[in-house]
Write a protein that holds these residues in place. Sequence first.
Motif, PDB file in Angstrom:
ATOM      1  N   GLU A 131      -6.615   1.134   6.370  1.00  0.00           N
ATOM      2  CA  GLU A 131      -7.518   0.550   5.376  1.00  0.00           C
ATOM      3  C   GLU A 131      -8.925   1.122   5.503  1.00  0.00           C
ATOM      4  O   GLU A 131      -9.598   1.314   4.495  1.00  0.00           O
ATOM      5  N   TRP A 132      -9.369   1.402   6.709  1.00  0.00           N
ATOM      6  CA  TRP A 132     -10.690   1.981   6.893  1.00  0.00           C
ATOM      7  C   TRP A 132     -10.756   3.373   6.273  1.00  0.00           C
ATOM      8  O   TRP A 132     -11.710   3.703   5.562  1.00  0.00           O
ATOM      9  N   TYR A 153     -11.249  14.189   4.096  1.00  0.00           N
ATOM     10  CA  TYR A 153     -10.681  12.934   3.615  1.00  0.00           C
ATOM     11  C   TYR A 153      -9.188  13.068   3.325  1.00  0.00           C
ATOM     12  O   TYR A 153      -8.415  12.152   3.589  1.00  0.00           O
ATOM     13  N   TRP A 182      -6.576  10.819   5.297  1.00  0.00           N
ATOM     14  CA  TRP A 182      -5.744   9.888   4.537  1.00  0.00           C
ATOM     15  C   TRP A 182      -4.261  10.211   4.731  1.00  0.00           C
ATOM     16  O   TRP A 182      -3.451   9.303   4.920  1.00  0.00           O
ATOM     17  N   LYS A 228      -6.495   6.622  -9.158  1.00  0.00           N
ATOM     18  CA  LYS A 228      -7.237   6.813  -7.912  1.00  0.00           C
ATOM     19  C   LYS A 228      -7.221   8.294  -7.577  1.00  0.00           C
ATOM     20  O   LYS A 228      -6.305   9.020  -7.924  1.00  0.00           O
ATOM     21  N   ASN A 275     -12.123  11.092  -2.661  1.00  0.00           N
ATOM     22  CA  ASN A 275     -13.563  11.143  -2.796  1.00  0.00           C
ATOM     23  C   ASN A 275     -14.014  12.597  -2.877  1.00  0.00           C
ATOM     24  O   ASN A 275     -13.475  13.458  -2.194  1.00  0.00           O
ATOM     25  N   ALA A 334     -11.184   6.873  -4.008  1.00  0.00           N
ATOM     26  CA  ALA A 334     -12.150   6.276  -4.930  1.00  0.00           C
ATOM     27  C   ALA A 334     -11.467   6.043  -6.270  1.00  0.00           C
ATOM     28  O   ALA A 334     -10.563   6.785  -6.658  1.00  0.00           O
ATOM     29  N   TYR A 378      -8.726   4.526   3.971  1.00  0.00           N
ATOM     30  CA  TYR A 378      -8.533   4.332   2.522  1.00  0.00           C
ATOM     31  C   TYR A 378      -9.849   3.959   1.848  1.00  0.00           C
ATOM     32  O   TYR A 378     -10.168   4.468   0.778  1.00  0.00           O
ATOM     33  N   PHE A 379     -10.627   3.091   2.454  1.00  0.00           N
ATOM     34  CA  PHE A 379     -11.896   2.659   1.876  1.00  0.00           C
ATOM     35  C   PHE A 379     -12.848   3.835   1.695  1.00  0.00           C
ATOM     36  O   PHE A 379     -13.570   3.906   0.696  1.00  0.00           O
ATOM     37  N   HIS A 380     -12.851   4.764   2.648  1.00  0.00           N
ATOM     38  CA  HIS A 380     -13.774   5.887   2.576  1.00  0.00           C
ATOM     39  C   HIS A 380     -13.203   7.077   1.810  1.00  0.00           C
ATOM     40  O   HIS A 380     -13.969   7.841   1.211  1.00  0.00           O
ATOM     41  N   ARG A 393       0.828  -1.208   0.000  1.00  0.00           N
ATOM     42  CA  ARG A 393       0.000   0.000   0.000  1.00  0.00           C
ATOM     43  C   ARG A 393       0.863   1.260   0.000  1.00  0.00           C
ATOM     44  O   ARG A 393       0.547   2.226  -0.696  1.00  0.00           O
TER      45      ARG A 393
END
Length: 110
Positions: free
Chosen positions: A97-98, A43, A47, A33, A36, A105, A100-102, A20
């Motif tokens: 990871e949490w 974000y 991040w 990528k 978002n 995008a 990153y998921f939110h 990652r």
Amino acid sequence: MLTVVALLFLPVVFVMSSYRLYQLPRDVLAGKKWLNSEHRLVYALAWATTYLALGAYTTYLAYAIVTVVALWPVSLNELLSTASVVVGFPFVYLAYEWVYFHAIAPRPVR
């Protein structure tokens, strides 16, 4: 029990973390990528914070393990310090990871 589970998952999580840390900046710079669109500032800060924390924690974990292996007859205090790093590492990766998921995008196909 938690320490045994952490030691079993440590190599896998370390490899995923290294991947990652290496791949995500390449994807962002290549335009694959991006952040978002809603709440972009929040974000971006979340991040960046978790990315830097994961990078620092991964580097410190590698240093701590190499130090313990290279200087094996160490004190109990040093072993417990390294054990706390090993046990905490999967939680730092999970937090990354949490976020990153939110926050990240895939770029929409047009």
